[in-house]
Write an enzyme that holds these catalytic residues in place. Structure first.
Site, PDB file in Angstrom:
ATOM      1  N   HIS A 132      58.681  33.378  50.990  1.00  7.54           N
ATOM      2  CA  HIS A 132      58.756  31.919  50.821  1.00  7.54           C
ATOM      3  C   HIS A 132      58.340  31.500  49.412  1.00  7.54           C
ATOM      4  O   HIS A 132      59.061  30.771  48.731  1.00  7.54           O
ATOM      5  CB  HIS A 132      57.889  31.244  51.880  1.00  7.54           C
ATOM      6  CG  HIS A 132      57.908  29.747  51.832  1.00  7.54           C
ATOM      7  ND1 HIS A 132      58.706  28.984  52.650  1.00  7.54           N
ATOM      8  CD2 HIS A 132      57.231  28.865  51.046  1.00  7.54           C
ATOM      9  CE1 HIS A 132      58.516  27.705  52.369  1.00  7.54           C
ATOM     10  NE2 HIS A 132      57.621  27.604  51.410  1.00  7.54           N
ATOM     11  N   GLU A 133      57.181  31.973  48.981  1.00  3.04           N
ATOM     12  CA  GLU A 133      56.692  31.547  47.652  1.00  3.04           C
ATOM     13  C   GLU A 133      57.606  32.082  46.552  1.00  3.04           C
ATOM     14  O   GLU A 133      57.885  31.398  45.578  1.00  3.04           O
ATOM     15  CB  GLU A 133      55.245  32.000  47.422  1.00  3.04           C
ATOM     16  CG  GLU A 133      54.238  31.572  48.491  1.00  3.04           C
ATOM     17  CD  GLU A 133      54.313  30.119  48.891  1.00  3.04           C
ATOM     18  OE1 GLU A 133      54.676  29.268  48.058  1.00  3.04           O
ATOM     19  OE2 GLU A 133      54.023  29.809  50.074  1.00  3.04           O
ATOM     20  N   HIS A 145      60.732  30.020  46.205  1.00  4.97           N
ATOM     21  CA  HIS A 145      60.498  28.733  45.532  1.00  4.97           C
ATOM     22  C   HIS A 145      60.798  28.807  44.035  1.00  4.97           C
ATOM     23  O   HIS A 145      61.020  27.786  43.402  1.00  4.97           O
ATOM     24  CB  HIS A 145      59.027  28.313  45.692  1.00  4.97           C
ATOM     25  CG  HIS A 145      58.764  27.400  46.855  1.00  4.97           C
ATOM     26  ND1 HIS A 145      59.553  26.317  47.152  1.00  4.97           N
ATOM     27  CD2 HIS A 145      57.756  27.382  47.775  1.00  4.97           C
ATOM     28  CE1 HIS A 145      59.056  25.692  48.210  1.00  4.97           C
ATOM     29  NE2 HIS A 145      57.968  26.317  48.621  1.00  4.97           N
ATOM     30  N   GLY A 167      48.523  28.098  53.243  1.00  4.05           N
ATOM     31  CA  GLY A 167      48.939  29.497  53.235  1.00  4.05           C
ATOM     32  C   GLY A 167      49.018  30.109  51.849  1.00  4.05           C
ATOM     33  O   GLY A 167      48.454  31.168  51.592  1.00  4.05           O
ATOM     34  N   ALA A 168      49.727  29.441  50.962  1.00  3.58           N
ATOM     35  CA  ALA A 168      49.935  29.982  49.617  1.00  3.58           C
ATOM     36  C   ALA A 168      50.551  28.899  48.744  1.00  3.58           C
ATOM     37  O   ALA A 168      50.930  27.841  49.243  1.00  3.58           O
ATOM     38  CB  ALA A 168      50.873  31.183  49.669  1.00  3.58           C
ATOM     39  N   MET A 169      50.632  29.188  47.441  1.00  2.52           N
ATOM     40  CA  MET A 169      51.152  28.184  46.513  1.00  2.52           C
ATOM     41  C   MET A 169      52.016  28.850  45.448  1.00  2.52           C
ATOM     42  O   MET A 169      51.599  29.818  44.814  1.00  2.52           O
ATOM     43  CB  MET A 169      49.967  27.421  45.888  1.00  2.52           C
ATOM     44  CG  MET A 169      50.369  26.376  44.869  1.00  2.52           C
ATOM     45  SD  MET A 169      51.351  25.046  45.626  1.00  2.52           S
ATOM     46  CE  MET A 169      52.413  24.635  44.248  1.00  2.52           C
ATOM     47  N   GLU A 224      49.283  21.172  43.756  1.00  2.00           N
ATOM     48  CA  GLU A 224      50.201  20.415  44.599  1.00  2.00           C
ATOM     49  C   GLU A 224      49.410  19.762  45.733  1.00  2.00           C
ATOM     50  O   GLU A 224      48.568  20.427  46.337  1.00  2.00           O
ATOM     51  CB  GLU A 224      51.285  21.332  45.189  1.00  2.00           C
ATOM     52  CG  GLU A 224      52.358  20.515  45.917  1.00  2.00           C
ATOM     53  CD  GLU A 224      53.495  21.378  46.460  1.00  2.00           C
ATOM     54  OE1 GLU A 224      53.443  22.612  46.338  1.00  2.00           O
ATOM     55  OE2 GLU A 224      54.427  20.781  47.007  1.00  2.00           O
ATOM     56  N   ASN A 231      52.944  28.349  42.366  1.00  2.00           N
ATOM     57  CA  ASN A 231      52.803  28.094  40.925  1.00  2.00           C
ATOM     58  C   ASN A 231      53.667  29.053  40.106  1.00  2.00           C
ATOM     59  O   ASN A 231      53.680  30.251  40.367  1.00  2.00           O
ATOM     60  CB  ASN A 231      51.354  28.297  40.501  1.00  2.00           C
ATOM     61  CG  ASN A 231      50.383  27.700  41.469  1.00  2.00           C
ATOM     62  OD1 ASN A 231      50.414  26.502  41.710  1.00  2.00           O
ATOM     63  ND2 ASN A 231      49.546  28.533  42.081  1.00  2.00           N
TER      64      ASN A 231
HETATM   65  N1  B3K Z   1      53.988  24.200  48.280  1.00  2.00           N
HETATM   66  C1  B3K Z   1      52.821  24.706  48.926  1.00  2.00           C
HETATM   67  C2  B3K Z   1      52.128  23.717  49.784  1.00  2.00           C
HETATM   68  C3  B3K Z   1      51.297  22.726  49.044  1.00  2.00           C
HETATM   69  C4  B3K Z   1      50.506  21.882  50.015  1.00  2.00           C
HETATM   70  C5  B3K Z   1      49.747  20.810  49.326  1.00  2.00           C
HETATM   71  N2  B3K Z   1      48.856  20.139  50.231  1.00  2.00           N
HETATM   72  C6  B3K Z   1      53.106  25.937  49.727  1.00  2.00           C
HETATM   73  C7  B3K Z   1      54.496  26.136  50.142  1.00  2.00           C
HETATM   74  O1  B3K Z   1      55.101  25.374  50.856  1.00  2.00           O
HETATM   75  O2  B3K Z   1      55.071  27.107  49.713  1.00  2.00           O
HETATM   76 ZN    ZN Z   2      57.012  25.974  50.408  1.00  2.00          ZN
END
Ligand code: B3K
Ligand code: ZN
Length: 852
Positions: free
Chosen positions: A296-297, A300, A260-262, A119, A264
């Site tokens: 948060h992750e 998502h 911070g984190a992603m 992302e 996926n």
């Molecule tokens: N979705 C990612 C952030 C991606 C940033 C790309 N430069 C983390 C988050 O908001 O949960």
């Molecule tokens: Zn987010």
């Protein structure tokens, strides 16, 4: 670089081709890494158009269409394939060198492990693809690597096959993700880790395997992340009725990470900062941060992954909503008031600054050059405030009905912010037409309140006026949920309600008062606006004592402190002596002595606003006056209340919980401003500390008081922690925030420390990022050396990691409130950057906006 690179929301068109399935074969082999991507492509538009795939910094090895060579051409950022077929298979082979990838976007290496970050647009650095969020495909991924070096080979979804190639010492794993997803949610990790495993039984009784992968030797620091994950899963079932959908959920912690984190799908990649914790090495704040980011992750998975964004302009659809959800998670699990205060601080200290500066944009931006520049406090935090306002207007039950409708309609789709508001409006029956303007208008609305009391009729009237402007353009009138509590002269709550403000000017009248009441306005920050009302000392003290909302009490205390600081700034400029009204001191003494107040709330009230927060309250600032006045007011309050502070400090020092620690440590910090005699207390705390919160607080107090012990404590701390990178980050930050004239030299020196590295974003942020964003007085030194130093670093990072550079430039582009001399110096630095021959898109966008 040119403005031709700007993309506009209004130009959105649906993709002319789509890819329903992709089969990836990733052969990990250092600088000879290869990716074979086999995609099933279908034409969605009957017109004969070429297939245009995105790709950046790729070495193309071969292209085959239905197994045969085909006609294609390449540009810097695209692969164009001429074909008249409607359905076909495309096989693209690319060669990559993850070891040389310092941008940490696409496939790269972190401490010897392969990992990915896609992302927003990183997948195009792995293979040529329709790298846009409205192309949803199912993925199968085969990963092959050396077995001894990379025993774990991870990707999204479930494992469907494993195998060995004994002769070469290599092995492979094949993964399948059954949920169609956009390419930005693809992930791959290969490495050797310690693994913490657990499981969670979902509300429908499915058993989900939970795995947290950490660098070898860190297993004992993974428990809190695991506990947080289980709490998140439970909470999302209970509050939102949302259940996890795969059989496995993995979190991998890596130290080289841009943010911070992603999230996926099924395979979150995390910055170590938001996973690793034990009492000795992590503060209470770190523990809280981990719980909130893990949440948060996880959240998502529904708000972002199951329902995703049609295009990147809609980013707040998933981010604003998911921040709202993580804030609610933290508030349901911990103190609602303290969590709300933290969210309000982010808005007032950072988002307001962004919204009045050159990067001001609506939560749904209309034009973008580099998407990574729009992961902002506006899209995230103001976005969450917009969701919160809908929640306030609709109430919990109707809001949840709206969420249900949203998922029923859009599960498995890529949609827009409008689709979300439609679901909310239709499920609740509320008219949200005017409310939608919050999505398209930038700038912080100003709400001016005037009041009038008529002693004869006993009527109290509030007149509320709103206006909003951004980049010199006036916006339309907004729908503002405005929360008011009216307290009578005795302090009883007479009215406590949210009013709908929808007109430019609106009046509300209340009857039946014997004396003029006090209004606590915009309670709990019910809308992200700037409130203007001339509060008197007495009114503020009344709110601090009687408001039902703890957040309103805190707000009143901030106001009381701020007013006192600004009065002293004025005194200074009139060359008069500074003084603090005794009522201010008494109000804070009352807070310290009030045993009924939550200790965490008291510590918030006594952590007086930082200089950067105060600057946000005015349109132009005399920085030198501000520094003197702020320090003076704090020292006056601290010295007048030192007996009470010391008594509370002693009382709380034996209690082992985060709230007590917070209060105790703010007391220590205040005492350290009073006199040298508190040095022994600081040293004692440092030496007896059993946890990082107390150790760090002692170090900070030693720095605040400029005590002689500081260098010894810093050296002791370094000796204990020099092999623990995340703790060394705290040590770097502390020194970067030192308000001493030699701080820039000391930072330069620290960049040569063994634990420091320019290629690791955590290290860079902890030292240079902290200095630029947090050391207001030294960064804005009159001689311009702060600006010059940051610029020198940005020039370096522009090449190696443009995303990190672009984040760190923020304080340099927010120059409008400073005096001309400082503004000129800041602009000179920006001009230096503007003239760089190889300026990245990331910095180009910000520098140009700031200078034009
Ligand atoms: N979705 C990612 C952030 C991606 C940033 C790309 N430069 C983390 C988050 O908001 O949960
Ligand atoms: Zn987010």
């Amino acid at each position: 670089m040119s403005e031709a690179q700007v993309k506009h929301l209004k130009d959105y068109t649906a993709p002319t081709f789509t890819i329903n399935h992709i089969d990836l074969n990733v052969i990990l082999d250092g600088e000879n890494t290869k990716v074979v991507a086999l995609s099933k492509v279908s034409r969605r538009n009957e017109h004969q158009l070429d297939l245009i795939l995105d790709g950046e910094q790729l070495n193309l090895v071969s292209v085959k269409l239905n197994g045969k060579g085909c006609e294609y051409r390449q540009t810097d950022s695209q692969l164009v394939i001429a074909t008249s077929e409607s359905e076909f298979e495309l096989e693209i082979t690319t060669a990559l060198n993850p070891e040389a990838n310092t941008s940490l976007e696409g496939l790269y290496m972190s401490d010897g492990a392969y990992c990915t970050q896609c992302e927003a647009e990183g997948f195009r650095r792995i293979t040529y693809f329709l790298d846009r969020p409205d192309v949803l495909a199912t993925y199968t991924v085969r990963i092959e690597a050396d077995k001894a070096e990379f025993p774990f080979l991870l990707s999204n979804g479930n494992v469907i096959e494993r195998g060995e190639m004994p002769r070469s010492g290599r092995h492979f794993v094949r993964w399948q993700d059954p949920f169609p997803k956009p390419s930005y949610l693809f992930a791959l990790v290969a490495g050797d880790f310690d693994l913490l495993e657990d499981h969670f039984i979902t509300m429908s009784g499915r058993n989900v395997t939970l795995q947290v992968f950490v660098d070898k030797g860190n297993l004992h620091k993974a428990d809190h992340a695991m506990i947080s994950l289980k709490k998140s899963m439970k909470w999302d079932e209970e509050r939102f009725g949302l259940e996890y959908d795969l059989d496995i959920y993995m979190i991998v912690a890596v130290d080289f990470f841009n943010m911070g984190a992603m999230e996926n799908k099924g395979l979150n990649v995390f910055n170590t900062k938001y996973v690793l914790a034990d009492k000795a090495s992590a503060t209470d704040e770190d523990y809280h941060g981990i719980e909130s980011v893990v949440g948060h992750e996880y959240f998502h998975n529904w708000t972002g992954n199951r329902v995703t964004c049609r295009d990147w302009f809609q980013l707040s659809l998933k981010e604003g909503l998911t921040v709202f959800r993580d804030q609610e998670f933290s508030s349901d699990l911990g103190s609602r008031a303290v969590n709300r205060i933290h969210a309000i601080k982010v808005m007032k200290n950072q988002q307001f600054a962004e919204d009045s500066g050159p990067m001001s944009h609506p939560i749904r931006p209309e034009s973008v050059i580099e998407m990574n520049n729009f992961y902002t406090v506006t899209v995230y935090n103001k976005g969450a405030e917009v969701i919160r306002m809908m929640h306030t207007i609709l109430g919990e039950a109707a809001f949840q009905a709206g969420m249900k409708c949203y998922f029923e309609r859009h599960d498995g789709q890529a949609v827009t912010c409008d689709d979300f508001v439609n679901a909310m409006a239709e499920a609740s029956g509320k008219d949200l037409q005017q409310f939608r303007r919050w999505y398209s208008q930038a700038g912080t609305p100003v709400v001016i309140v005037e009041d009038d009391f008529n002693p004869e009729s006993g009527q109290y009237t509030l007149t509320i006026k709103q206006s909003v402007e951004s980049h010199g353009v006036k916006g339309q009138t907004l729908h503002i949920p405005f929360s008011i509590e009216i307290l009578n002269a005795e302090g009883a709550s007479v009215i406590n309600k949210v009013f709908d403000v929808k007109k430019a000017t609106q009046q509300f009248t209340f009857d039946g008062f014997a004396a003029k009441p006090v209004a606590s306005l915009l309670q709990d920050f019910s809308a992200p606006v700037k409130l203007q009302y001339e509060f008197s000392f007495d009114q503020l003290v009344h709110i601090m004592r009687f408001a039902s909302s703890e957040v309103a009490r805190w707000e009143a205390s901030v106001q009381l402190f701020s007013q006192s600081v600004w009065e002293n700034v004025a005194q200074l400029s009139a060359k008069e002596v500074m003084s603090v009204d005794p009522r201010v001191v008494e109000a804070f003494r009352g807070v310290i002595l009030d045993a009924g107040l939550d200790q965490a709330l008291v510590s918030e009230i006594l952590s007086f606003p930082a200089a950067s927060a105060l600057i946000e309250q005015v349109s132009s600032v005399d920085l030198d006056g501000l520094q003197m006045a702020r320090e003076f007011v704090i020292e006056e309050i601290a010295s007048a209340t030192q007996d009470e502070l010391l008594a509370r400090y002693r009382e709380l020092t034996v209690i082992d919980n985060p709230s007590a620690r917070a209060f105790k440590n703010v007391a220590l910090s205040l005492l350290s401003t009073v006199s040298q005699e508190y040095e022994t207390l600081v040293v004692e705390q440092f030496n007896c500390s059993t946890n990082m919160t107390d150790s760090l607080a002692a170090l900070k107090a030693a720095m605040t008081g400029q005590f002689d012990c500081l260098s010894k404590l810093l050296a002791d701390f370094e000796a204990t922690w020099h092999t623990t990178p995340l703790v060394m980050d705290k040590w770097f930050t502390l020194q970067a925030l030192s308000n001493t004239d030699d701080v820039i030299d000391s930072i330069k020196h620290l960049t040569h420390h063994n634990s420091f590295s320019f290629s690791n974003p955590n290290r860079v942020r902890s030292l240079i990022g902290a200095f630029a964003a947090g050391n207001t007085y030294q960064f804005h030194r009159k001689d311009g050396s702060g600006y010059a130093y940051l610029t020198q670093i940005l020039i370096k990072l522009n090449k190696s990691n443009p995303q990190v550079a672009s984040r760190m430039i923020t304080p340099l582009i927010q120059f409008a409130k400073f005096d001309h001399a400082r503004q000129d110096l800041m602009k000179q630095s920006l001009a230096t950057l503007q003239n760089l021959p190889d300026l990245s898109k990331d910095l180009y966008e910000k520098v140009n906006k700031a200078l034009n």
